[in-house]
Scaffold this motif. Sequence first.
Motif, PDB file in Angstrom:
ATOM      1  N   MET A   1      46.365   3.599   3.030  1.00 39.99           N
ATOM      2  CA  MET A   1      45.661   2.465   2.015  1.00 39.99           C
ATOM      3  C   MET A   1      44.173   2.617   2.069  1.00 39.99           C
ATOM      4  SD  MET A   1      45.721  -1.630   3.098  1.00 39.99           S
ATOM      5  CE  MET A   1      44.909  -2.899   2.156  1.00 39.99           C
ATOM      6  N   ALA A   2      43.645   2.309   0.768  1.00 36.95           N
ATOM      7  CA  ALA A   2      42.261   2.442   0.586  1.00 36.95           C
ATOM      8  C   ALA A   2      41.328   1.390   0.997  1.00 36.95           C
ATOM      9  CB  ALA A   2      42.055   2.911  -0.830  1.00 36.95           C
ATOM     10  N   TYR A   3      40.280   1.700   1.785  1.00 33.41           N
ATOM     11  CA  TYR A   3      39.353   0.775   2.222  1.00 33.41           C
ATOM     12  C   TYR A   3      38.202   0.399   1.580  1.00 33.41           C
ATOM     13  CZ  TYR A   3      43.061   0.343   5.873  1.00 33.41           C
ATOM     14  OH  TYR A   3      44.235   0.139   6.763  1.00 33.41           O
ATOM     15  N   PRO A   4      37.532  -0.595   1.451  1.00 33.67           N
ATOM     16  CA  PRO A   4      36.348  -0.503   0.678  1.00 33.67           C
ATOM     17  C   PRO A   4      35.512   0.277   1.445  1.00 33.67           C
ATOM     18  CG  PRO A   4      37.040  -2.863   0.919  1.00 33.67           C
ATOM     19  CD  PRO A   4      38.289  -2.083   1.512  1.00 33.67           C
ATOM     20  N   PRO A   5      34.518   0.857   1.032  1.00 33.78           N
ATOM     21  CA  PRO A   5      33.430   1.532   1.549  1.00 33.78           C
ATOM     22  C   PRO A   5      32.603   1.074   2.766  1.00 33.78           C
ATOM     23  CG  PRO A   5      33.103   1.902  -0.763  1.00 33.78           C
ATOM     24  CD  PRO A   5      34.220   0.711  -0.647  1.00 33.78           C
ATOM     25  N   ILE A   6      32.407  -0.313   2.484  1.00 27.99           N
ATOM     26  CA  ILE A   6      31.709  -1.302   3.873  1.00 27.99           C
ATOM     27  C   ILE A   6      32.579  -1.243   4.902  1.00 27.99           C
ATOM     28  CG2 ILE A   6      32.460  -3.247   2.735  1.00 27.99           C
ATOM     29  CD1 ILE A   6      29.625  -2.749   4.900  1.00 27.99           C
ATOM     30  N   VAL A   7      33.759  -0.952   4.714  1.00 24.94           N
ATOM     31  CA  VAL A   7      34.833  -1.318   5.859  1.00 24.94           C
ATOM     32  C   VAL A   7      34.821   0.050   6.585  1.00 24.94           C
ATOM     33  CG1 VAL A   7      37.106  -1.803   6.640  1.00 24.94           C
ATOM     34  CG2 VAL A   7      36.183  -3.340   4.782  1.00 24.94           C
ATOM     35  N   ILE A   8      34.941   1.054   5.782  1.00 26.69           N
ATOM     36  CA  ILE A   8      34.893   2.248   6.349  1.00 26.69           C
ATOM     37  C   ILE A   8      33.504   2.838   7.213  1.00 26.69           C
ATOM     38  CG2 ILE A   8      34.917   4.879   5.916  1.00 26.69           C
ATOM     39  CD1 ILE A   8      36.618   4.098   3.371  1.00 26.69           C
ATOM     40  N   ALA A   9      32.443   2.438   6.556  1.00 26.02           N
ATOM     41  CA  ALA A   9      31.112   2.511   7.148  1.00 26.02           C
ATOM     42  C   ALA A   9      31.225   1.636   8.550  1.00 26.02           C
ATOM     43  CB  ALA A   9      30.096   2.181   6.317  1.00 26.02           C
ATOM     44  N   LEU A  10      31.602   0.484   8.545  1.00 29.51           N
ATOM     45  CA  LEU A  10      31.686  -0.257   9.881  1.00 29.51           C
ATOM     46  C   LEU A  10      32.494   0.521  10.910  1.00 29.51           C
ATOM     47  CD1 LEU A  10      31.603  -3.885   8.026  1.00 29.51           C
ATOM     48  CD2 LEU A  10      29.992  -2.940   9.631  1.00 29.51           C
ATOM     49  N   ILE A  11      33.420   0.956  10.419  1.00 30.15           N
ATOM     50  CA  ILE A  11      34.603   1.379  11.556  1.00 30.15           C
ATOM     51  C   ILE A  11      33.965   2.598  12.105  1.00 30.15           C
ATOM     52  CG2 ILE A  11      36.823   2.355  11.767  1.00 30.15           C
ATOM     53  CD1 ILE A  11      37.970   0.485   9.805  1.00 30.15           C
ATOM     54  N   GLU A  12      33.465   3.543  11.271  1.00 29.93           N
ATOM     55  CA  GLU A  12      32.721   4.781  11.722  1.00 29.93           C
ATOM     56  C   GLU A  12      31.563   4.436  12.438  1.00 29.93           C
ATOM     57  OE1 GLU A  12      31.517   6.722   8.168  1.00 29.93           O
ATOM     58  OE2 GLU A  12      33.653   7.663   7.672  1.00 29.93           O
ATOM     59  N   ALA A  13      30.692   3.241  12.322  1.00 29.67           N
ATOM     60  CA  ALA A  13      29.742   3.262  13.271  1.00 29.67           C
ATOM     61  C   ALA A  13      30.215   2.390  14.526  1.00 29.67           C
ATOM     62  CB  ALA A  13      28.757   2.424  12.434  1.00 29.67           C
ATOM     63  N   LEU A  14      31.298   1.451  14.435  1.00 28.10           N
ATOM     64  CA  LEU A  14      31.174   0.466  15.658  1.00 28.10           C
ATOM     65  C   LEU A  14      32.726   0.866  16.192  1.00 28.10           C
ATOM     66  CD1 LEU A  14      29.952  -2.666  13.929  1.00 28.10           C
ATOM     67  CD2 LEU A  14      28.850  -1.273  15.528  1.00 28.10           C
TER      68      LEU A  14
ATOM     69  N   ILE B   1      24.277  -2.386   8.489  1.00 26.68           N
ATOM     70  CA  ILE B   1      25.119  -1.552   7.688  1.00 26.68           C
ATOM     71  C   ILE B   1      25.509  -2.649   6.555  1.00 26.68           C
ATOM     72  CG2 ILE B   1      27.362  -0.607   7.387  1.00 26.68           C
ATOM     73  CD1 ILE B   1      27.104   0.227  10.329  1.00 26.68           C
ATOM     74  N   CYS B   2      25.751  -4.050   6.917  1.00 30.05           N
ATOM     75  CA  CYS B   2      26.205  -4.946   5.942  1.00 30.05           C
ATOM     76  C   CYS B   2      24.890  -5.158   4.951  1.00 30.05           C
ATOM     77  CB  CYS B   2      26.408  -6.203   6.439  1.00 30.05           C
ATOM     78  SG  CYS B   2      27.725  -6.258   7.153  1.00 30.05           S
ATOM     79  N   THR B   3      23.702  -5.008   5.232  1.00 29.70           N
ATOM     80  CA  THR B   3      22.347  -5.075   4.354  1.00 29.70           C
ATOM     81  C   THR B   3      22.545  -3.988   3.545  1.00 29.70           C
ATOM     82  OG1 THR B   3      21.179  -6.456   5.877  1.00 29.70           O
ATOM     83  CG2 THR B   3      20.196  -5.082   4.183  1.00 29.70           C
ATOM     84  N   LEU B   4      22.842  -2.818   4.062  1.00 30.23           N
ATOM     85  CA  LEU B   4      22.775  -1.472   3.182  1.00 30.23           C
ATOM     86  C   LEU B   4      23.853  -1.576   1.965  1.00 30.23           C
ATOM     87  CD1 LEU B   4      21.647   1.462   2.885  1.00 30.23           C
ATOM     88  CD2 LEU B   4      23.722   2.152   4.356  1.00 30.23           C
ATOM     89  N   TYR B   5      24.950  -2.222   2.273  1.00 31.17           N
ATOM     90  CA  TYR B   5      26.010  -2.414   1.195  1.00 31.17           C
ATOM     91  C   TYR B   5      25.885  -3.833   0.446  1.00 31.17           C
ATOM     92  CZ  TYR B   5      28.287   1.935   2.778  1.00 31.17           C
ATOM     93  OH  TYR B   5      28.676   3.240   3.045  1.00 31.17           O
ATOM     94  N   CYS B   6      24.801  -4.747   0.837  1.00 28.25           N
ATOM     95  CA  CYS B   6      24.743  -5.924   0.286  1.00 28.25           C
ATOM     96  C   CYS B   6      26.274  -6.843   0.508  1.00 28.25           C
ATOM     97  CB  CYS B   6      24.249  -5.916  -1.242  1.00 28.25           C
ATOM     98  SG  CYS B   6      22.753  -5.262  -1.454  1.00 28.25           S
ATOM     99  N   GLN B   7      26.695  -6.581   1.806  1.00 30.13           N
ATOM    100  CA  GLN B   7      27.940  -7.298   1.949  1.00 30.13           C
ATOM    101  C   GLN B   7      27.906  -8.652   2.493  1.00 30.13           C
ATOM    102  OE1 GLN B   7      31.399  -6.489   1.685  1.00 30.13           O
ATOM    103  NE2 GLN B   7      31.469  -8.464   2.668  1.00 30.13           N
ATOM    104  N   PRO B   8      28.294  -9.732   2.026  1.00 29.61           N
ATOM    105  CA  PRO B   8      28.363 -11.049   2.581  1.00 29.61           C
ATOM    106  C   PRO B   8      29.139 -11.193   3.715  1.00 29.61           C
ATOM    107  CG  PRO B   8      28.871 -11.075   0.137  1.00 29.61           C
ATOM    108  CD  PRO B   8      28.837  -9.669   0.629  1.00 29.61           C
ATOM    109  N   VAL B   9      28.535 -11.817   4.867  1.00 32.02           N
ATOM    110  CA  VAL B   9      28.906 -11.983   5.942  1.00 32.02           C
ATOM    111  C   VAL B   9      28.935 -13.477   6.236  1.00 32.02           C
ATOM    112  CG1 VAL B   9      28.330  -9.915   6.983  1.00 32.02           C
ATOM    113  CG2 VAL B   9      26.953 -11.697   7.358  1.00 32.02           C
ATOM    114  N   VAL B  10      30.075 -13.778   7.122  1.00 32.14           N
ATOM    115  CA  VAL B  10      30.250 -15.309   7.529  1.00 32.14           C
ATOM    116  C   VAL B  10      30.530 -15.262   8.965  1.00 32.14           C
ATOM    117  CG1 VAL B  10      31.628 -17.854   7.480  1.00 32.14           C
ATOM    118  CG2 VAL B  10      31.103 -16.101   5.350  1.00 32.14           C
ATOM    119  N   VAL B  11      29.640 -16.157   9.741  1.00 33.26           N
ATOM    120  CA  VAL B  11      29.963 -16.244  11.221  1.00 33.26           C
ATOM    121  C   VAL B  11      30.685 -17.448  11.688  1.00 33.26           C
ATOM    122  CG1 VAL B  11      28.550 -16.276  13.496  1.00 33.26           C
ATOM    123  CG2 VAL B  11      27.616 -15.147  11.495  1.00 33.26           C
ATOM    124  N   GLN B  12      31.741 -16.932  12.439  1.00 28.84           N
ATOM    125  CA  GLN B  12      32.596 -18.218  12.900  1.00 28.84           C
ATOM    126  C   GLN B  12      32.578 -18.264  14.480  1.00 28.84           C
ATOM    127  OE1 GLN B  12      36.553 -17.005  11.094  1.00 28.84           O
ATOM    128  NE2 GLN B  12      36.263 -18.232   9.538  1.00 28.84           N
ATOM    129  N   GLY B  13      32.392 -19.747  14.599  1.00 25.45           N
ATOM    130  CA  GLY B  13      32.625 -20.102  16.053  1.00 25.45           C
ATOM    131  C   GLY B  13      33.798 -20.674  16.692  1.00 25.45           C
TER     132      GLY B  13
END
Length: 464
Positions: A1-14, A59-71
Amino acid sequence: MAYPPIVIALIEALGADVVSLRETIAGRRWADWSGEPADIPLALLRPRSTAQLSEAMSICTLYCQPVVVQGGLTGLAGGACTRASDVAISLERMTRICEVDPVSATLTAEAGATLESVQNAAAEAGLTFPFDLGARGSCTIGGNLATNAGGNRVIKYGMARDQVLGLEAVLANGDVIDSTHKMVKNNTGYDLRNLMIGSEGTLGIITRVVLRLRPPASAVATAWCGVGTYESVTGLLSLALRRLPTGVSAFEVMWPSFVDYMTTHVPDIRNPLDERHNFHVLMESVGTTEPEHQEVFQCFLEEALEEGLIENAALAQSKGDAAEFWRIRDSTAEFPVLMPDLIAFDVSFSIADIGRAAQECDAALRNTWPTSTVLTYGHLGDGNLHLIVQVPGADAATVDAVENLVYGIVRDYRGSVSAEHGIGSKKRDVLGHTRSVAELAAMRAIKAALDPHNILNPDKVLPA
């Protein structure tokens, strides 16, 4: 399965321990209690530290990736609801109580800690964290601050922001603001702490907080009062503030519609007073010595009776009695079962205006929809009014019409469209009822400065 570049970058880093893929998180809940729509996000991040979250945001800033924080997802405005294009961030692994300092009367905790765990840690140290909500077991302290939550005891202790001395937050670009100090006085330029509090995750992500603790109350006096007029309700509050040395810790007002409905539909609760009254007031006052405080409170009630401010009252003789009084007020937890299609309002007015505003809302709603159910109650001591409306068979157009009616009255009285639950996505289109054009422009300027790529909780709070 192909994942978006942002997801790949996050997995590689974290690593996969921090980054969960979409297909593995389908069973989680992604919406809060607001009824606003939500989708499974691209991925879920569960950092174990501020450093990991900082790296993720870079990383999310680099990819202009929207994030939502959940409590704890106990919000009522849609602020934590995710879209399919979002990356969700949960601080459920950042739950440590870092320190309790009894000398400074402070508690430092990570933002993922539940409110109840904070309260318990304070109690173990012989102190108390008085801020309280019904969702204490699941709501998180970070979410409480991000929404500047209220609760039942705002009249004495203030909103969530009033409990905070310092905090740590991660900005959109990954920079970390660390102002986790313990000083009450810190008059050093712009107050970034209060900028983060109430911003609903649109300006930064709160990761750690320093909270104020208080001495525990050793005496609690509670009464249920029947009152004839709204003028007497406000007179009772004024008298309480003048006569009770420690003031009032709760002043809950319920209209007959609310009390009648709850005592009819919820098993095992009853009105503490046999006769019907135009207003019902649940009062609480905390003190330091049990016999003396109860005596002072009883003398205050007798004076209120003599002055005609109350028609009758029941004074709790035990913790069990007090719990029974509060069960009526807290029976709102039954609304999802009793009224699954309800339309709920969390608004505020000046205390002087609440009586007229509530009467105007009630009359307009019943005249327009004669078969509707309208329940009115609120934390009147701090100007917060709750309206619960149910219109049988209501469609989307009817819901819009009900909201337009109520929010129009709020605007006419120069009240607030949100007293304690925030704006989120649910109320962003009516924020202009409460905030001026200049205020909205200033908010947009702050958002653009701190989050230029608009990746922090986009399409929340500020109108389109």
